[in-house]
Motif scaffolding. Structure first.
Motif, short mmCIF file in Angstrom:
data_model
loop_
_atom_site.label_atom_id
_atom_site.label_comp_id
_atom_site.label_asym_id
_atom_site.label_seq_id
_atom_site.Cartn_x
_atom_site.Cartn_y
_atom_site.Cartn_z
N UNK A 1 38.70 -5.85 144.33
CA UNK A 1 39.19 -5.32 145.61
C UNK A 1 38.09 -4.72 146.48
N UNK A 2 36.84 -4.94 146.09
CA UNK A 2 35.72 -4.41 146.87
C UNK A 2 35.68 -5.13 148.22
N UNK A 3 35.84 -4.37 149.29
CA UNK A 3 35.89 -4.96 150.63
C UNK A 3 34.49 -5.31 151.12
N UNK A 4 34.43 -6.22 152.09
CA UNK A 4 33.15 -6.63 152.66
C UNK A 4 32.39 -5.42 153.19
N UNK A 5 31.12 -5.29 152.75
CA UNK A 5 30.29 -4.17 153.18
C UNK A 5 30.38 -2.95 152.29
N UNK B 1 27.73 -4.81 145.16
CA UNK B 1 27.89 -4.77 146.62
C UNK B 1 28.55 -6.06 147.09
N UNK B 2 29.50 -5.94 148.00
CA UNK B 2 30.13 -7.10 148.62
C UNK B 2 29.37 -7.39 149.92
N UNK B 3 28.38 -8.28 149.81
CA UNK B 3 27.51 -8.57 150.95
C UNK B 3 28.25 -9.34 152.04
N UNK C 1 29.55 -11.03 146.01
CA UNK C 1 29.01 -10.08 145.03
C UNK C 1 27.52 -10.25 144.80
N UNK C 2 26.81 -9.12 144.82
CA UNK C 2 25.41 -9.08 144.43
C UNK C 2 25.14 -7.72 143.81
N UNK C 3 24.26 -7.69 142.81
CA UNK C 3 23.86 -6.44 142.17
C UNK C 3 22.62 -5.89 142.84
N UNK C 4 22.53 -4.56 142.89
CA UNK C 4 21.30 -3.89 143.29
C UNK C 4 21.01 -2.80 142.27
N UNK D 1 33.52 -8.68 138.38
CA UNK D 1 34.24 -9.39 139.44
C UNK D 1 34.20 -8.59 140.74
N UNK D 2 34.31 -9.33 141.84
CA UNK D 2 34.34 -8.69 143.15
C UNK D 2 35.58 -7.82 143.30
#
Length: 268
Positions: free
Chosen positions: A224-228, A81-83, A122-125, A221-222
């Motif tokens: 191209x994952x957009x914020x949210x 997740x891109x927090x 980046x954070x994992x859930x 890696x983060x």
């Protein structure tokens, strides 16, 4: 079913906190808190910490039956997740702006570690409580890479001191990799996760963090994952993560004790 929970703790079986965490209900630490506050029963009786669950035991949390995890963990969720800034890394429903509500996943999940509310990235859930401990244990030395913006030009001394380690929270931070990106921006690769570590390190050297973004955890890696936004971790990513944590043996407590001893030796 087992009648004597006290004797149950010394027989073969799976530790209760591990059983609950593997079910996807919460992490092991969270399971310990549930047990301590008498919210868990085995066969209708209150267990002790360390009690072991036998195959025919009935485990409930707040009266709700907890099912054992599939052996191959095919029912587990692992996401990246891109927090965004402003989201709080907690699964507590009463906290406004909590990460669980922000994601809105249909399954019960919880964060692995945390990012400060003013930080992003980046954070994992996961729904696999057992993997949380393994990833977070400091001795596994898992890389986490951040991009940091500070309030004044970055000096050679700043880079050297950050890289070597500084005293915060009763210990000396581990050596890390620091690279200058521009006049006010640097990247840093950490292998530990002390509370507000980067901000405290910068404060010790008289710098203020203006922006902090985590770009990478281990092999993920983060990109191209957009914020949210969030995505499922790929099978290849999970294979690498599982390999990286497969040798975990020490407990987090042992690691903290060793770190404090090192700090004491250094300041003598």
């Amino acid at each position: 079913m087992t009648d004597n929970l006290a004797s149950n703790s010394s027989t073969a079986g799976k530790r209760l906190n591990k059983y609950i965490s593997e079910s996807g209900f919460c992490s092991r630490r969270g399971a310990d808190k549930l047990i301590e506050t008498n919210r868990v029963t085995i066969n209708g009786k209150l267990p002790e910490l360390g009690t072991k669950v036998q195959p025919d035991d009935e485990v409930k949390v707040d009266g709700k039956l907890i099912s054992a995890s599939a052996k191959n963990k095919s029912d587990r969720i692992y996401i990246a997740y891109n927090k965004p800034i402003g989201i709080t890394c907690t699964s507590e429903a009463h906290v406004r702006g909590n990460i669980i509500d922000a994601i809105g996943h249909k399954e019960r999940i919880f964060p692995i570690g945390r990012l400060d509310k003013p930080s992003e990235g980046l954070i994992f859930l996961t729904s696999d409580g057992d993997i949380v401990n393994k990833i977070l244990r400091a001795e596994n030395a898992h890389d986490k890479e951040y991009i940091v913006t500070v309030d004044k030009p970055i000096s050679e001394r700043f880079v050297e001191r950050m890289s070597r380690g500084v005293p915060i929270l009763g210990t000396i931070t581990k050596p890390c990799i620091v690279r200058v990106k521009s006049r006010f921006v640097f990247s840093i690769i950490l292998t530990q996760g002390l509370n507000r570590q980067i901000r405290r390190m910068c404060e010790y050297l008289d710098y203020e963090v203006k922006a902090l973004k985590r770009e990478r955890i281990m092999n993920v890696k983060l990109g191209n994952l957009k914020s949210g936004q969030w995505r499922d971790l790929t099978p290849a990513e999970m294979d690498e993560i599982n390999q990286a944590v497969s040798g975990s043996r020490k407990t987090a407590t042992e690691t903290v004790v060793k770190a404090k001893k090192t700090y004491s030796d250094l300041i003598k």
